[in-house]
Design an enzyme around this catalytic site. Structure first.
Site, PDB file in Angstrom:
ATOM      1  N   HIS B  89       0.859  -1.192   0.000  1.00 51.80           N
ATOM      2  CA  HIS B  89       0.000   0.000   0.000  1.00 51.80           C
ATOM      3  C   HIS B  89       0.892   1.239   0.000  1.00 51.80           C
ATOM      4  O   HIS B  89       0.707   2.150  -0.815  1.00 51.80           O
ATOM      5  CB  HIS B  89      -0.928  -0.003   1.212  1.00 51.80           C
ATOM      6  CG  HIS B  89      -1.572   1.326   1.495  1.00 51.80           C
ATOM      7  ND1 HIS B  89      -2.591   1.831   0.718  1.00 51.80           N
ATOM      8  CD2 HIS B  89      -1.334   2.270   2.435  1.00 51.80           C
ATOM      9  CE1 HIS B  89      -2.949   3.025   1.183  1.00 51.80           C
ATOM     10  NE2 HIS B  89      -2.196   3.320   2.227  1.00 51.80           N
ATOM     11  N   ASP B 118       6.710  21.856 -26.326  1.00 50.14           N
ATOM     12  CA  ASP B 118       6.678  20.485 -25.796  1.00 50.14           C
ATOM     13  C   ASP B 118       7.769  20.364 -24.754  1.00 50.14           C
ATOM     14  O   ASP B 118       8.426  21.347 -24.418  1.00 50.14           O
ATOM     15  CB  ASP B 118       6.900  19.457 -26.927  1.00 50.14           C
ATOM     16  CG  ASP B 118       6.289  18.094 -26.586  1.00 50.14           C
ATOM     17  OD1 ASP B 118       6.547  17.614 -25.467  1.00 50.14           O
ATOM     18  OD2 ASP B 118       5.558  17.530 -27.425  1.00 50.14           O
ATOM     19  N   TRP B 154       7.363  -0.580   3.654  1.00 48.40           N
ATOM     20  CA  TRP B 154       7.790   0.080   2.413  1.00 48.40           C
ATOM     21  C   TRP B 154       9.206   0.611   2.551  1.00 48.40           C
ATOM     22  O   TRP B 154       9.825   1.019   1.576  1.00 48.40           O
ATOM     23  CB  TRP B 154       6.818   1.197   2.028  1.00 48.40           C
ATOM     24  CG  TRP B 154       7.028   2.492   2.747  1.00 48.40           C
ATOM     25  CD1 TRP B 154       6.566   2.818   3.974  1.00 48.40           C
ATOM     26  CD2 TRP B 154       7.765   3.633   2.285  1.00 48.40           C
ATOM     27  NE1 TRP B 154       6.965   4.081   4.313  1.00 48.40           N
ATOM     28  CE2 TRP B 154       7.705   4.613   3.291  1.00 48.40           C
ATOM     29  CE3 TRP B 154       8.472   3.929   1.102  1.00 48.40           C
ATOM     30  CZ2 TRP B 154       8.324   5.859   3.177  1.00 48.40           C
ATOM     31  CZ3 TRP B 154       9.093   5.180   1.006  1.00 48.40           C
ATOM     32  CH2 TRP B 154       9.008   6.115   2.030  1.00 48.40           C
ATOM     33  N   SER B 181      12.866   5.930 -14.154  1.00 46.13           N
ATOM     34  CA  SER B 181      11.832   6.744 -14.786  1.00 46.13           C
ATOM     35  C   SER B 181      11.790   8.143 -14.182  1.00 46.13           C
ATOM     36  O   SER B 181      11.731   9.151 -14.894  1.00 46.13           O
ATOM     37  CB  SER B 181      10.487   6.043 -14.633  1.00 46.13           C
ATOM     38  OG  SER B 181       9.435   6.951 -14.786  1.00 46.13           O
ATOM     39  N   SER B 182      11.860   8.205 -12.837  1.00 50.33           N
ATOM     40  CA  SER B 182      11.807   9.511 -12.165  1.00 50.33           C
ATOM     41  C   SER B 182      12.990  10.388 -12.537  1.00 50.33           C
ATOM     42  O   SER B 182      12.848  11.595 -12.736  1.00 50.33           O
ATOM     43  CB  SER B 182      11.838   9.329 -10.649  1.00 50.33           C
ATOM     44  OG  SER B 182      10.599   8.933 -10.193  1.00 50.33           O
ATOM     45  N   HIS B 265      13.604  11.275   3.269  1.00 49.16           N
ATOM     46  CA  HIS B 265      13.020  12.537   3.710  1.00 49.16           C
ATOM     47  C   HIS B 265      12.823  13.547   2.582  1.00 49.16           C
ATOM     48  O   HIS B 265      11.744  14.102   2.449  1.00 49.16           O
ATOM     49  CB  HIS B 265      13.688  13.159   4.924  1.00 49.16           C
ATOM     50  CG  HIS B 265      12.725  14.125   5.543  1.00 49.16           C
ATOM     51  ND1 HIS B 265      11.663  13.724   6.301  1.00 49.16           N
ATOM     52  CD2 HIS B 265      12.571  15.452   5.371  1.00 49.16           C
ATOM     53  CE1 HIS B 265      10.906  14.752   6.584  1.00 49.16           C
ATOM     54  NE2 HIS B 265      11.430  15.820   6.046  1.00 49.16           N
ATOM     55  N   GLU B 267      12.220  12.796  -0.277  1.00 47.89           N
ATOM     56  CA  GLU B 267      11.079  12.207  -0.988  1.00 47.89           C
ATOM     57  C   GLU B 267       9.751  12.779  -0.486  1.00 47.89           C
ATOM     58  O   GLU B 267       8.832  13.041  -1.268  1.00 47.89           O
ATOM     59  CB  GLU B 267      11.116  10.682  -0.810  1.00 47.89           C
ATOM     60  CG  GLU B 267       9.868   9.937  -1.247  1.00 47.89           C
ATOM     61  CD  GLU B 267       9.648   9.960  -2.751  1.00 47.89           C
ATOM     62  OE1 GLU B 267      10.620  10.237  -3.486  1.00 47.89           O
ATOM     63  OE2 GLU B 267       8.508   9.723  -3.182  1.00 47.89           O
ATOM     64  N   TYR B 269       9.228  15.711   0.562  1.00 50.02           N
ATOM     65  CA  TYR B 269       9.042  17.041  -0.025  1.00 50.02           C
ATOM     66  C   TYR B 269       8.856  16.969  -1.527  1.00 50.02           C
ATOM     67  O   TYR B 269       8.232  17.850  -2.122  1.00 50.02           O
ATOM     68  CB  TYR B 269      10.191  17.968   0.404  1.00 50.02           C
ATOM     69  CG  TYR B 269      10.060  18.234   1.877  1.00 50.02           C
ATOM     70  CD1 TYR B 269       9.153  19.196   2.330  1.00 50.02           C
ATOM     71  CD2 TYR B 269      10.712  17.467   2.804  1.00 50.02           C
ATOM     72  CE1 TYR B 269       8.932  19.391   3.673  1.00 50.02           C
ATOM     73  CE2 TYR B 269      10.495  17.649   4.162  1.00 50.02           C
ATOM     74  CZ  TYR B 269       9.613  18.607   4.591  1.00 50.02           C
ATOM     75  OH  TYR B 269       9.385  18.784   5.921  1.00 50.02           O
ATOM     76  N   SER B 280      -0.732  27.289  -4.932  1.00 48.39           N
ATOM     77  CA  SER B 280      -0.364  28.681  -5.178  1.00 48.39           C
ATOM     78  C   SER B 280      -0.887  29.194  -6.521  1.00 48.39           C
ATOM     79  O   SER B 280      -0.869  30.394  -6.780  1.00 48.39           O
ATOM     80  CB  SER B 280       1.165  28.857  -5.139  1.00 48.39           C
ATOM     81  OG  SER B 280       1.661  28.374  -3.925  1.00 48.39           O
ATOM     82  N   HIS B 314      15.598  12.171  11.731  1.00 50.18           N
ATOM     83  CA  HIS B 314      14.460  12.283  12.644  1.00 50.18           C
ATOM     84  C   HIS B 314      13.479  11.123  12.459  1.00 50.18           C
ATOM     85  O   HIS B 314      12.556  10.975  13.241  1.00 50.18           O
ATOM     86  CB  HIS B 314      13.765  13.650  12.539  1.00 50.18           C
ATOM     87  CG  HIS B 314      13.044  13.904  11.259  1.00 50.18           C
ATOM     88  ND1 HIS B 314      12.953  15.134  10.690  1.00 50.18           N
ATOM     89  CD2 HIS B 314      12.366  13.083  10.437  1.00 50.18           C
ATOM     90  CE1 HIS B 314      12.258  15.054   9.576  1.00 50.18           C
ATOM     91  NE2 HIS B 314      11.897  13.831   9.403  1.00 50.18           N
ATOM     92  N   HIS B 315      13.708  10.311  11.425  1.00 52.27           N
ATOM     93  CA  HIS B 315      12.925   9.081  11.293  1.00 52.27           C
ATOM     94  C   HIS B 315      13.516   7.979  12.155  1.00 52.27           C
ATOM     95  O   HIS B 315      13.005   6.873  12.181  1.00 52.27           O
ATOM     96  CB  HIS B 315      12.906   8.613   9.836  1.00 52.27           C
ATOM     97  CG  HIS B 315      12.218   9.575   8.912  1.00 52.27           C
ATOM     98  ND1 HIS B 315      10.891   9.486   8.610  1.00 52.27           N
ATOM     99  CD2 HIS B 315      12.680  10.659   8.249  1.00 52.27           C
ATOM    100  CE1 HIS B 315      10.555  10.475   7.782  1.00 52.27           C
ATOM    101  NE2 HIS B 315      11.630  11.202   7.560  1.00 52.27           N
ATOM    102  N   THR B 340       7.807  26.573   6.018  1.00 53.31           N
ATOM    103  CA  THR B 340       6.473  26.021   5.789  1.00 53.31           C
ATOM    104  C   THR B 340       5.421  26.962   6.357  1.00 53.31           C
ATOM    105  O   THR B 340       4.376  27.200   5.743  1.00 53.31           O
ATOM    106  CB  THR B 340       6.349  24.619   6.423  1.00 53.31           C
ATOM    107  OG1 THR B 340       7.510  23.877   6.090  1.00 53.31           O
ATOM    108  CG2 THR B 340       5.129  23.904   5.906  1.00 53.31           C
ATOM    109  N   LYS B 343       4.780  29.840   4.094  1.00 54.15           N
ATOM    110  CA  LYS B 343       3.869  29.516   2.994  1.00 54.15           C
ATOM    111  C   LYS B 343       2.413  29.646   3.437  1.00 54.15           C
ATOM    112  O   LYS B 343       1.600  30.262   2.752  1.00 54.15           O
ATOM    113  CB  LYS B 343       4.141  28.094   2.500  1.00 54.15           C
ATOM    114  CG  LYS B 343       5.373  28.022   1.637  1.00 54.15           C
ATOM    115  CD  LYS B 343       5.471  26.688   0.936  1.00 54.15           C
ATOM    116  CE  LYS B 343       6.502  26.747  -0.152  1.00 54.15           C
ATOM    117  NZ  LYS B 343       6.023  27.431  -1.364  1.00 54.15           N
ATOM    118  N   ARG B 462       2.015   0.828  14.872  1.00 59.67           N
ATOM    119  CA  ARG B 462       1.605   0.649  13.490  1.00 59.67           C
ATOM    120  C   ARG B 462       2.037  -0.740  13.014  1.00 59.67           C
ATOM    121  O   ARG B 462       2.772  -1.432  13.705  1.00 59.67           O
ATOM    122  CB  ARG B 462       2.216   1.738  12.609  1.00 59.67           C
ATOM    123  CG  ARG B 462       3.709   1.624  12.479  1.00 59.67           C
ATOM    124  CD  ARG B 462       4.353   2.845  11.847  1.00 59.67           C
ATOM    125  NE  ARG B 462       4.195   2.860  10.405  1.00 59.67           N
ATOM    126  CZ  ARG B 462       5.025   3.501   9.570  1.00 59.67           C
ATOM    127  NH1 ARG B 462       6.056   4.169  10.061  1.00 59.67           N
ATOM    128  NH2 ARG B 462       4.826   3.492   8.276  1.00 59.67           N
TER     129      ARG B 462
END
Lengths: 379, 537
Positions: B89, B118, B154, B181-182, B265, B267, B269, B280, B314-315, B340, B343, B462
């Site tokens: 998931h 293009d 994951w 691909s990315s 991390h 990722e 963002y 925006s 921090h993870h 943040t 914003k 979890r």
């Protein structure tokens, strides 16, 4: 502005109620942390409440303005848009203020972190080992040194699979809890035998990953007696959800009594490795060891789970040379295999379980493995 | 935003010219059109449909998870299968649904918004897309191989991921392909933005969506190779006798986590910065007022991107790092709250004294700000180490990252789809169904995830298939919310399909407050747009 006042009042009341609320263990609507039972847990609890107050204040400030704007600055009300789009002063203000708020948050947290890391001068040192899927406790230094046991979930498979009723302690009890005296500094040396686990007891404010091949430490000092429950909190395979941590905090006198009992018991169960057992004795013992350590993967019928965990019934190893069978039980499978090492079991237990596996189900090797063979194998 | 002036006549004349183009270079018909296309709009469409189908697949997995957690005890599946569901998931939603959706937006919008005909590398663009289906196939078919799909989370933490069967290898290869691909997609986006802007469009005149994607693309190029490296090390640990992450062989399982989160991390963002960009664009349009603090928004985005590279540990506050390392990562993490916050303040100031109307894109944008800010609050709570140690690996964290990813990234994507659908299809979507979709999503989202904060604080970890009886009620509420949220997305599908098939004809600029270049093109946007670049003054 009155809507803002109402929001402020409601928010204040609800958070005041929330912060004053310390729930009993099994409240189904518990909204907050468990009641702390150590200085660190208490500091954590208080900091969390402080953070909520700060968040509430910012929430009311920002969304109060936004709500006012959403209600009043509408095209449907004929409000004409202003055209301002820049103000360096405002930008500086709302960059600097958060800095100050963050500093206020970080200061107490820093002090707590430093205190958490100070594991010096313990009264008792206990090594905690994570296994798939149970916990091992070895009392190393201090009163009770030498006590050593494995702690497994008391919840049965039938309860889990809804074939037996669930009582109020469902998932919350272990056969042998860890026992510590109240008011004494307990240092934990935490490690793992296989994959990463994490030892967590919320009431003590301790959560530390158990990492195979490394020892990490943590400490706590319980303020009051009782039974405190946590769980493994790092995904460790299929039964990750079923390895509770149960800590019994006792008065020191009671703890002394418990420690003496444990020692007397283990003195009784110490067996001379050269003692010779019969096949039936070993099979009977082995079945118990199997039920405690092997059944989760290889299953009671020895069939394993096809594709995931190999069957022992009719397997090449359980019917092949003894040495290979002993080796895989003691040292675990090859790299990449899910088979963990069980070298922490006693010679008698390993001899018993290997004998059992070679003579259970359709396996009929007739082999009897004596503890002395395991002892020799280890050398 | 900068004032825009088209070199030649708008609207009618324009459409005519492009109509002519269509005759000359129209797309081939049938399957070959999609297999061989180098057109940014076709590729964008494919990205978006791919992402939606992965969203359904990942959503069905979430249904399975929430169904098992509906009541205590094991009802529907084995714990191993449950772990496979949570693992896939996460992986499918992150790599299959959210990221490709943003790339789809970039494909459609970046060329139209900067006045380019293009993408810079049109053939590579086709290849970046067509790498995705095989990767998805690997991920999904892993469920049918012996041992089942990867079930180590994951995040692939070893040694657990070293224990898994071949499903884990398929997962690793899928991640490699998705990463390739990315990276290609990002290089394409960077090159397009830096080289193909219309005359007069300086960097500081670019729409904010383009800015956020430029910064995101740099982050992707920086961190995807790191992920590829670490899963390759995992692969060699599994099969070729290396011991990168095996302490018995001199390695360190925690090193994996450091490398993984150095990717992981940023990722986070990568999945939220383009969402900031979409919001925006929407807010000024429906507030009929320019974006407040355009340049500070650009600087805030860049600051977030830079800070995101120095906060990864921090993870890992519970792995037992030295105290100085812990404190460094706590302070750095808290700093992210500053840009943040800027914003959110700027968005609020944009709305202030605007002349607001509340069409579906605006509803999703406001829902985004409201719920993303709640996710931001729980993020600050998680940054404070003593509290984080309590909530790490609990449902509190689940609640936190679903508030920023679902009501953050996903709500922004919904808002963006409604905002640009008229441009893409040439029809107006059904406004009342769109509003229904918003309100259903908003209510069920909160029913699902708000109670999970309480579950986590009270002590529910979890990634567990079963729980103590104390947690039963909140879990049931959460499951009901999840089923409702999932089913609400059928409304979204209905709106989109209806809009593609017909509906009120959309004007070139259906939103009176819109200012960016794509609204100067007719609706639907012609197959080849901005063949002659506009001039921006």
């Amino acid at each position: 502005m009155s809507s803002k006042a109402v929001a402020t009042l409601l928010g204040t009341l609800s958070i005041a109620w929330y912060s004053g609320m310390v729930m009993a263990a099994a409240d189904p609507y518990q909204l907050n942390f468990q009641q702390p039972n150590s200085t660190i847990a208490q500091q954590t609890y208080d900091q969390h409440i402080m953070l909520l107050w700060i968040c509430l204040a910012i929430f009311i400030g920002v969304f109060g303005v936004m709500l006012y704007s959403l209600i009043n600055h509408r095209k449907s009300k004929g409000y004409k848009a202003a055209n301002f789009h820049h103000s360096t002063t405002v930008e500086i203000i709302w960059t600097v203020i958060p800095f100050i708020i963050l500093f206020a948050m970080a200061y107490p947290a820093t002090k707590t972190v430093i205190a958490m890391k100070d594991t010096s001068n313990p009264d008792i040192t206990v090594k905690v080992t994570g296994y798939q899927w149970q916990w091992g406790y070895d009392y190393l230094i201090g009163e009770g040194a030498g006590i050593s046991f494995i702690s497994r979930s008391s919840t049965t498979l039938d309860q889990r699979n809804n074939k037996a009723p669930k009582d109020e302690f469902y998932m919350l009890r272990a056969d042998k809890p860890m026992v510590v005296p109240v008011g004494k500094r307990v240092r934990l040396l935490i490690t793992s035998n296989d994959v990463i686990h994490a030892w967590w007891v919320p009431a003590f404010g301790v959560k530390q990953d158990a990492i195979p091949g490394f020892i990490r430490d943590a400490w706590f000092q319980a303020d009051r007696v009782g039974t405190f429950v946590g769980q493994c909190t790092e995904l460790c395979g299929k039964d990750h959800g079923f390895m509770p941590i149960v800590v019994e905090v006792m008065e020191p006198a009671q703890y002394t009594k418990w420690a003496a009992e444990q020692k007397a018991q283990s003195a009784k169960t110490v067996v001379d490795v050269n003692k010779v057992f019969t096949l039936d004795e070993l099979k009977a013992d082995g079945e118990k060891v199997y039920a405690g350590n092997c059944v989760a993967c290889h299953q009671a019928n020895g069939q394993g789970i096809p594709g995931t965990f190999v069957a022992l019934d009719g397997s090449k190893i359980a019917n092949g040379p003894k040495a290979e069978h002993i080796n895989i039980v003691v040292n675990g499978g090859k790299a990449g295999s899910a088979m963990a090492a069980f070298k922490h079991l006693s010679d008698v237990d390993i001899a018993a379980v290997v004998t059992y596996e070679r003579n259970a189900w359709s396996n009929t090797t007739g082999d009897v493995i004596q503890p002395s063979e395991i002892n020799a194998f280890r050398k | 935003m900068a004032a825009v002036h088209d070199d030649h006549a708008h609207g009618h004349g324009h459409g005519h010219e492009h109509g002519h183009d269509d005759h000359a270079h129209g797309p081939p018909k049938g399957m070959m059109r999609w297999l061989t296309t180098t057109n940014h709009k076709d590729i964008g469409t494919m990205y978006l449909w791919f992402s939606f189908s992965m969203f359904i697949v990942g959503g069905l997995m979430a249904f399975g998870i929430r169904a098992e957690l509906f009541q205590p005890g094991m009802q529907l599946m084995t714990p191993e299968f449950f772990n496979s569901l949570t693992t896939n998931h996460g992986l499918i939603m992150v790599f299959g649904a959210i990221m490709p959706a943003f790339v789809g937006f970039a494909n459609w919008q970046v060329p139209m918004m900067i006045g380019a005909p293009d993408m810079a590398f049109a053939r590579m663009n086709n290849w970046s897309f067509w790498l995705l289906p095989p990767a998805a196939l690997l991920l999904v078919s892993a469920f049918f191989v012996p041992g089942g799909a990867g079930a180590g989370g994951w995040t692939f933490y070893p040694p657990l991921s070293v224990q898994m069967g071949m499903g884990m290898d398929m997962m690793i290869f899928a991640v490699h392909i998705l990463g390739a691909s990315s990276i290609m997609g990002s290089i394409n986006i960077i090159t397009t933005i830096l080289n193909m802007r219309a005359p007069g469009m300086t960097l500081m005149k670019m729409p904010l969506f383009v800015w956020t994607w430029l910064i995101t693309a740099y982050l992707l190029v920086l961190v995807m190779p790191v992920l590829a490296g670490t899963v390759t090390m995992l692969l060699t640990d599994r099969h070729f006798g290396t011991n990168f992450f095996n302490a018995a062989g001199g390695g360190d399982p925690i090193m994996f986590q450091h490398i993984f989160w150095f990717f992981g991390h940023p990722e986070v963002y990568i999945m939220i910065l383009p969402a900031f960009g979409i919001i925006s664009e929407i807010l000024p349009t429906f507030s009929r007022k320019p974006l407040f603090g355009y340049s500070s928004m650009v600087y805030a985005t860049a600051s977030i991107a830079i800070l995101s590279c120095i906060v990864w540990a921090h993870h890992m506050f519970t792995v037992g790092m030295p105290v100085t390392a812990q404190l460094f990562f706590m302070y750095a993490t808290m700093l992210i709250a500053v840009p943040t916050g800027v914003k959110v303040f700027n968005w609020t100031a944009t709305m202030w004294q605007g002349s607001m109307s509340f069409e579906t894109p605006m509803l999703f944008a406001i829902g985004f700000i409201f719920l993303f800010t709640i996710g931001g609050f729980s993020g600050v709570v998680c940054a404070v180490i003593p509290v984080d140690i309590q909530v790490q690996e609990t449902y509190y964290v689940i609640a936190h990252f679903h508030y920023v990813l679902v009501s953050g990234s996903l709500f922004a994507l919904f808002g963006g789809v409604y905002y640009w659908l008229p441009k893409w299809t040439g029809h107006m979507y059904d406004e009342s169904l769109g509003k229904l979709h918003f309100w259903l999503s908003m209510v069920f989202f909160n029913v699902t995830f708000f109670v999970q904060h309480f579950l986590g604080l009270a002590g529910m970890p979890r990634r567990v298939p079963d729980y103590a009886l104390q947690f039963a009620d909140f879990n049931m509420i959460s499951s009901i919310g999840a089923f409702g949220f999932g089913l609400s997305q059928l409304v979204f599908l209905t709106v989109v399909v209806k809009c593609i098939r017909g509906g009120k004809k959309a004007e070139a600029k259906p939103w009176d407050g819109a200012t960016t270049l794509e609204w100067d093109l007719p609706s639907p946007a012609p197959y080849h747009s901005w063949v002659t670049p506009p001039v921006v003054k």
